[in-house]
Design a protein around this motif. Structure first.
Motif, PDB file in Angstrom:
ATOM      1  N   GLY A  97       0.900  -1.171  -0.113  1.00 43.85           N
ATOM      2  CA  GLY A  97      -0.169   0.012  -0.028  1.00 43.85           C
ATOM      3  C   GLY A  97       0.741   1.279   0.062  1.00 43.85           C
ATOM      4  O   GLY A  97       0.366   2.306   0.408  1.00 43.85           O
ATOM      5  N   TRP A  98       2.080   1.225  -0.531  1.00 47.97           N
ATOM      6  CA  TRP A  98       2.989   2.452  -0.726  1.00 47.97           C
ATOM      7  C   TRP A  98       3.434   2.452  -1.983  1.00 47.97           C
ATOM      8  O   TRP A  98       4.552   3.020  -2.382  1.00 47.97           O
ATOM      9  CB  TRP A  98       4.232   2.299   0.494  1.00 47.97           C
ATOM     10  CG  TRP A  98       3.750   2.339   1.583  1.00 47.97           C
ATOM     11  CD1 TRP A  98       3.399   1.159   2.599  1.00 47.97           C
ATOM     12  CD2 TRP A  98       3.455   3.474   2.606  1.00 47.97           C
ATOM     13  NE1 TRP A  98       3.004   1.557   3.567  1.00 47.97           N
ATOM     14  CE2 TRP A  98       3.249   3.043   3.644  1.00 47.97           C
ATOM     15  CE3 TRP A  98       3.270   4.976   2.150  1.00 47.97           C
ATOM     16  CZ2 TRP A  98       2.790   3.883   4.719  1.00 47.97           C
ATOM     17  CZ3 TRP A  98       3.205   5.751   3.328  1.00 47.97           C
ATOM     18  CH2 TRP A  98       2.663   5.221   4.669  1.00 47.97           C
ATOM     19  N   CYS A  99       2.527   2.069  -3.147  1.00 46.01           N
ATOM     20  CA  CYS A  99       2.916   1.956  -4.467  1.00 46.01           C
ATOM     21  C   CYS A  99       3.547   3.339  -5.072  1.00 46.01           C
ATOM     22  O   CYS A  99       4.374   3.392  -5.802  1.00 46.01           O
ATOM     23  CB  CYS A  99       1.893   1.183  -5.199  1.00 46.01           C
ATOM     24  SG  CYS A  99       0.835   0.244  -4.284  1.00 46.01           S
ATOM     25  N   HIS A 100       2.733   4.229  -4.373  1.00 41.17           N
ATOM     26  CA  HIS A 100       3.252   5.626  -4.957  1.00 41.17           C
ATOM     27  C   HIS A 100       4.757   6.015  -4.726  1.00 41.17           C
ATOM     28  O   HIS A 100       4.996   7.078  -5.131  1.00 41.17           O
ATOM     29  CB  HIS A 100       1.961   6.688  -4.812  1.00 41.17           C
ATOM     30  CG  HIS A 100       1.883   6.719  -3.262  1.00 41.17           C
ATOM     31  ND1 HIS A 100       1.879   5.700  -2.353  1.00 41.17           N
ATOM     32  CD2 HIS A 100       1.664   7.978  -2.416  1.00 41.17           C
ATOM     33  CE1 HIS A 100       1.458   6.198  -1.225  1.00 41.17           C
ATOM     34  NE2 HIS A 100       1.350   7.446  -1.192  1.00 41.17           N
TER      35      HIS A 100
ATOM     36  N   PRO B  35      10.284   1.697  -4.118  1.00 42.52           N
ATOM     37  CA  PRO B  35      10.020   0.594  -3.532  1.00 42.52           C
ATOM     38  C   PRO B  35       9.975   0.881  -2.122  1.00 42.52           C
ATOM     39  O   PRO B  35      10.124   1.689  -1.568  1.00 42.52           O
ATOM     40  CB  PRO B  35      11.216  -0.329  -3.771  1.00 42.52           C
ATOM     41  CG  PRO B  35      12.125   0.791  -4.342  1.00 42.52           C
ATOM     42  CD  PRO B  35      11.334   1.833  -4.699  1.00 42.52           C
ATOM     43  N   ALA B  36       9.087  -0.262  -1.309  1.00 41.84           N
ATOM     44  CA  ALA B  36       8.626  -0.280  -0.019  1.00 41.84           C
ATOM     45  C   ALA B  36       8.990  -1.393   0.682  1.00 41.84           C
ATOM     46  O   ALA B  36       8.837  -2.394   0.220  1.00 41.84           O
ATOM     47  CB  ALA B  36       7.302   0.335   0.175  1.00 41.84           C
ATOM     48  N   MET B  37       8.949  -1.221   2.049  1.00 40.91           N
ATOM     49  CA  MET B  37       9.344  -2.678   2.983  1.00 40.91           C
ATOM     50  C   MET B  37       8.877  -2.204   4.201  1.00 40.91           C
ATOM     51  O   MET B  37       8.505  -1.151   4.657  1.00 40.91           O
ATOM     52  CB  MET B  37      10.824  -2.855   2.770  1.00 40.91           C
ATOM     53  CG  MET B  37      11.524  -1.870   3.718  1.00 40.91           C
ATOM     54  SD  MET B  37      13.358  -2.565   3.819  1.00 40.91           S
ATOM     55  CE  MET B  37      14.277  -1.136   4.751  1.00 40.91           C
ATOM     56  N   LEU B  38       8.556  -3.277   4.925  1.00 38.06           N
ATOM     57  CA  LEU B  38       8.255  -3.266   6.485  1.00 38.06           C
ATOM     58  C   LEU B  38       9.352  -3.862   7.276  1.00 38.06           C
ATOM     59  O   LEU B  38       9.885  -4.746   6.812  1.00 38.06           O
ATOM     60  CB  LEU B  38       7.060  -3.952   6.763  1.00 38.06           C
ATOM     61  CG  LEU B  38       5.619  -3.636   6.335  1.00 38.06           C
ATOM     62  CD1 LEU B  38       4.601  -4.763   6.802  1.00 38.06           C
ATOM     63  CD2 LEU B  38       5.155  -2.420   6.991  1.00 38.06           C
TER      64      LEU B  38
ATOM     65  N   GLY C 174       9.977   4.814  -0.766  1.00 38.08           N
ATOM     66  CA  GLY C 174      10.947   5.799  -1.368  1.00 38.08           C
ATOM     67  C   GLY C 174      12.490   5.289  -1.112  1.00 38.08           C
ATOM     68  O   GLY C 174      13.239   5.803  -0.947  1.00 38.08           O
ATOM     69  N   LEU C 175      12.434   3.744  -1.249  1.00 38.21           N
ATOM     70  CA  LEU C 175      14.022   3.239  -0.966  1.00 38.21           C
ATOM     71  C   LEU C 175      14.691   3.309  -2.010  1.00 38.21           C
ATOM     72  O   LEU C 175      14.668   3.181  -3.195  1.00 38.21           O
ATOM     73  CB  LEU C 175      13.808   1.767  -0.307  1.00 38.21           C
ATOM     74  CG  LEU C 175      12.706   1.535   0.889  1.00 38.21           C
ATOM     75  CD1 LEU C 175      12.518  -0.020   0.892  1.00 38.21           C
ATOM     76  CD2 LEU C 175      13.618   2.092   1.955  1.00 38.21           C
TER      77      LEU C 175
END
Ligand SMILES: Cc1cc2nc3c(=O)[nH]c(=O)nc-3n(C[C@H](O)[C@H](O)[C@H](O)COP(=O)(O)O)c2cc1C
Ligand code: SF4
Ligand code: FES
Lengths: 154, 388
Positions: free
Chosen positions: A121-124, A127-130, A138-139
C-alpha cells in the motif's frame, strides 16, 4: 505447562476464551516472540478449548503469523508490480549483501529475517518495505544502508 | 489549458465541520427511512470495487429480523496499487466512524468493527486515539454504538467480505458460499453491513451536503467523486480525488509521462487498457470500474513481466479452497512461461484465455473469478509481448 508461556495465559485473560479471540492471541504471540511455536499452539488450543489442528489451521493461513522462528526484526520487501518496476531487486540485493543472507533466511545471530511480501500500500512511493510493523518507502540502496545500520546498532 | 484539466474534488478530504461530530448528531435525529431515501437518491455505489448500491445493501440488512447486527468497515486494502483507504483513515477518520454509526442506526446494529490490514498496524496508536475520542463522544450523546478495530495478518483474500468474517471469527480466511449474503448472515451468522472505508465517508458527505449536491458530481451511472491511487510510470504518483466517469485519455494526459502504453484500471484484478482504447474508455461503473487503483505503464515496460507479476500475486494469495482457482492460477503462470520459452506455440494462449474464462464461471469467490480480467485484457492486447 512450563513457566515461560505465561504470556499465553496473559493474552487469553486480555482477549477472552472465545474463538473470536484467536487472531488477537496469535498476533500477540508473534508480537512478543516473532513466531508461534508448536508448544504455543497446543497451549492456546487448551486454553480456548479448541483442537490443536484448529489453531494450527488458522495460524498457518496467514502470512504474518509466522510458525517458524524469525529474527527479532522481520524485513518484508514488497515485490508487487510498482515496487518491482521501481527497483525492488536492488533493494533486496543491498539487504542480502549487508546481512549476508538470502531472501527467506534469518541471520545467525537471530536478529534479522529477510522476506518478500505482496503490495504494502505504498506503491506511489515504491520501493517499500516493512521492518516488523514499521513501513519504509521511497527506498534507495543508500537509504536502506542507513536504515539497516540503525537497526544493527539497536 | 485549464479546461483540459480533470476536475479535482475536495469532498472526502475536506475539513471537518467546526462542531465535533456535528453531522453525526444531526443525522441521529432523522428518521431512518429518510436517510435511506437520501442515499438511494444520491446513487451511491460501493467504493470497494464491486459497486453494489449502498442504499439497497443497508435496506436489506435493516429488513433482516435479528436482535444482533453488525457494521463492518473493510480496511483490508490489499489490491495492488491501492492506498487510498489508509489516507482516508489517517486524515479524516471521524468521517469514517460517523458513516459507520449512521449505518448502525439505520440497520439497527449495536456494534461496529474496522478490519484493518496487518500491513497497516503502524497506524494503530493514532487511530485508537481518534477512536477513543469517538467512543467517548458517542457515549456523551447517548449513542450506543461502540466501534472496535480488528487487525488482519497479511492475507489479501481477507478483503473478500465472507473471508473477512471468517478471519474475525478466528478461522482461516476462506470465503463462504453465497447465498446467504451478509445482509442476512454475515459476521457470526448475523445480518451485517460491510462497506469500504470510502463508502462510509461518502454516506457522511451525502448527509452533510444532501443527495442533490452529491449527484452533481459524476455521471448517471457513477455518481459522486472517487479517491484514486495513482502509481507506476507517472511523474505525479499519489492520491487524488476526482470526479467519476472521466474518459481515460484525459486521465492519461494529466498523469502520464508522455509515453504511456497501458493503464491497469482496478489493480491486479482489474482490466488493462491499451493506448489505442484510452479515448473510448470511461472510468466508472458504466465503463471500467475501479476500487481506485490506477497503474500506468510506459513503453519501456514488458507486459509479459507485468502479467507474470500479477499471476504470482494471485497464486500466492489464492486461499486454495477451490480447484479452478488453486490450479488455474498456477497453470496460467506456467502456461505463459511455456509460451515465452517457446515450449508451447502461440495459439496455446487462446487455450489459456479459455481457462481463465472457466475460472470466471466456476471459481468460488471474486479472487478466482477476476483473474481473467487482467489475464485476458493483457494477453489479448499485448499478444506479441507474450510470445517474443
Ligand atoms: C479477493 C477480494 C479482495 C477484496 N478486497 C477488498 C478490500 O481490500 N477492501 C474492500 O473494501 N473491498 C474488498 N473486496 C470487496 C468486498 O468483498 C466487498 O464487496 C466490499 O467491501 C463491499 O463494500 P462496498 O459495497 O462499500 O464496495 C474484495 C473482494 C475480493 C473478491
Ligand atoms: S476462488 Fe480462489 S480465493 Fe476464492 S475461494 Fe476459490 S481458491 Fe479461494
Ligand atoms: S506495489 Fe509495492 S507497495 Fe504496492
Amino acid at each position: 505447562m512450563t513457566a515461560n508461556n505465561n504470556y499465553i495465559t496473559e493474552l487469553v485473560e486480555r482477549y477472552g476464551r472465545g474463538r473470536t479471540s484467536l487472531m488477537p492471541i496469535l498476533q500477540g504471540v508473534v508480537e512478543r516472540n516473532n513466531f508461534i511455536s508448536d508448544l504455543d499452539m497446543t497451549e492456546i488450543a487448551r486454553e480456548l478449548d479448541l483442537s490443536a489442528a484448529q489453531v494450527y489451521g488458522t495460524a498457518t493461513f496467514y502470512a504474518f503469523l509466522d510458525t517458524v522462528p524469525r529474527g527479532k526484526y522481520v524485513i518484508r520487501v514488497c515485490k508487487t508490480i510498482t515496487c518491482d518496476m521501481h527497483g525492488k531487486r536492488r533493494i533486496i540485493q543491498t539487504i542480502e549483501d549487508m546481512l549476508k543472507i538470502k531472501t527467506g533466511e534469518t541471520t545467525p545471530n537471530k536478529k534479522f529475517t529477510l522476506l518478500e511480501t505482496n503490495c504494502l500500500g505504498w506503491c506511489h512511493e515504491g520501493p517499500a518495505m516493512l521492518i516488523n510493523e514499521k513501513p519504509y518507502s521511497g527506498l534507495t540502496p543508500e537509504r536502506v544502508h542507513d536504515i539497516l545500520h540503525e537497526y544493527m546498532n539497536l | 489549458m485549464s479546461d483540459t484539466k480533470l476536475k479535482r474534488v475536495d469532498l472526502i478530504f475536506g475539513e471537518y465541520s467546526n462542531v465535533k461530530y456535528k453531522v453525526l448528531s444531526e443525522t441521529m435525529k432523522r428518521p431512518n427511512e429518510e436517510i435511506l431515501e437520501d442515499i438511494l437518491e444520491s446513487g451511491l455505489r460501493g467504493r470497494g470495487g464491486a459497486g453494489f448500491p449502498t442504499a439497497m445493501k443497508w435496506r436489506l440488512t435493516a429488513q433482516s429480523p435479528s436482535e444482533e447486527k453488525y457494521v463492518i468497515c473493510n480496511a483490508d486494502e490489499g489490491e495492488p496499487g491501492t492506498f487510498k483507504d489508509r489516507e482516508i483513515l489517517t486524515r479524516v477518520p471521524r468521517k469514517v466512524f460517523s458513516g459507520m454509526a449512521i449505518c448502525g442506526k439505520v440497520i439497527g446494529a449495536q456494534r461496529g468493527f474496522i478490519y484493518l490490514r496487518g500491513e497497516y498496524k503502524f497506524m494503530l496508536p493514532e487511530l485508537m486515539k481518534e477512536l477513543d475520542g469517538y467512543n467517548e463522544h458517542a457515549k456523551s450523546i447517548g449513542l450506543d454504538f461502540p466501534i472496535e478495530i480488528k487487525l488482519g495478518s497479511g492475507a489479501y483474500i481477507c478483503g473478500e467480505e465472507s473471508a473477512l468474517f471468517e478471519s474475525m471469527e478466528g478461522m482461516r480466511g476462506e470465503p463462504r458460499n453465497k447465498p446467504p449474503y451478509p445482509t442476512t448472515s454475515g459476521y457470526l451468522g448475523k445480518p451485517t453491513v460491510i462497506n469500504n472505508v470510502e463508502t462510509f465517508v461518502n454516506v457522511m458527505m451525502i448527509m452533510r451536503l444532501g443527495a442533490v449536491q452529491f449527484k452533481l458530481l459524476g455521471t448517471t451511472d457513477s455518481r459522486g467523486s472517487k479517491v484514486f491511487s495513482v502509481s507506476g510510470d507517472t511523474p505525479i504518483p499519489g492520491i487524488y480525488e476526482l470526479e467519476l466517469g472521466m474518459p481515460l485519455d484525459r486521465f492519461v494526459d494529466e498523469f502520464g509521462d508522455g509515453d504511456t502504453k497501458a493503464v491497469q484500471v482496478g489493480g491486479a484484478s482489474g482490466f488493462c487498457v491499451p493506448r489505442k482504447k484510452f479515448k473510448d474508455t470511461v472510468i466508472g461503473f458504466e465503463g471500467v470500474p475501479t476500487g481506485g487503483s490506477m497503474m500506468l505503464f510506459n513503453s519501456s515496460r514488458s507486459m509479459y513481466h507485468v502479467l507474470h507479476n500479477y499471476l504470482d500475486f494471485f497464486e500466492e494469495e489464492s486461499c486454495g479452497q477451490c480447484t479452478p482457482c488453486r490450479v488455474g492460477c498456477q497453470q496460467l503462470r506456467k502456461g505463459i512461461q511455456a509460451v515465452k520459452k517457446g515450449d508451447k506455440q502461440s495459439h496455446y494462449l487462446d487455450q489459456l484465455m479459455k481457462l481463465s474464462e472457466s475460472m470466471k464461471l466456476t471459481a468460488k469467490c471474486g479472487l478466482g473469478q477476476s483473474v481473467a480480467n487482467s489475464f485476458s485484457s493483457i494477453v489479448y492486447n499485448f499478444k506479441e509481448e507474450m510470445i517474443y
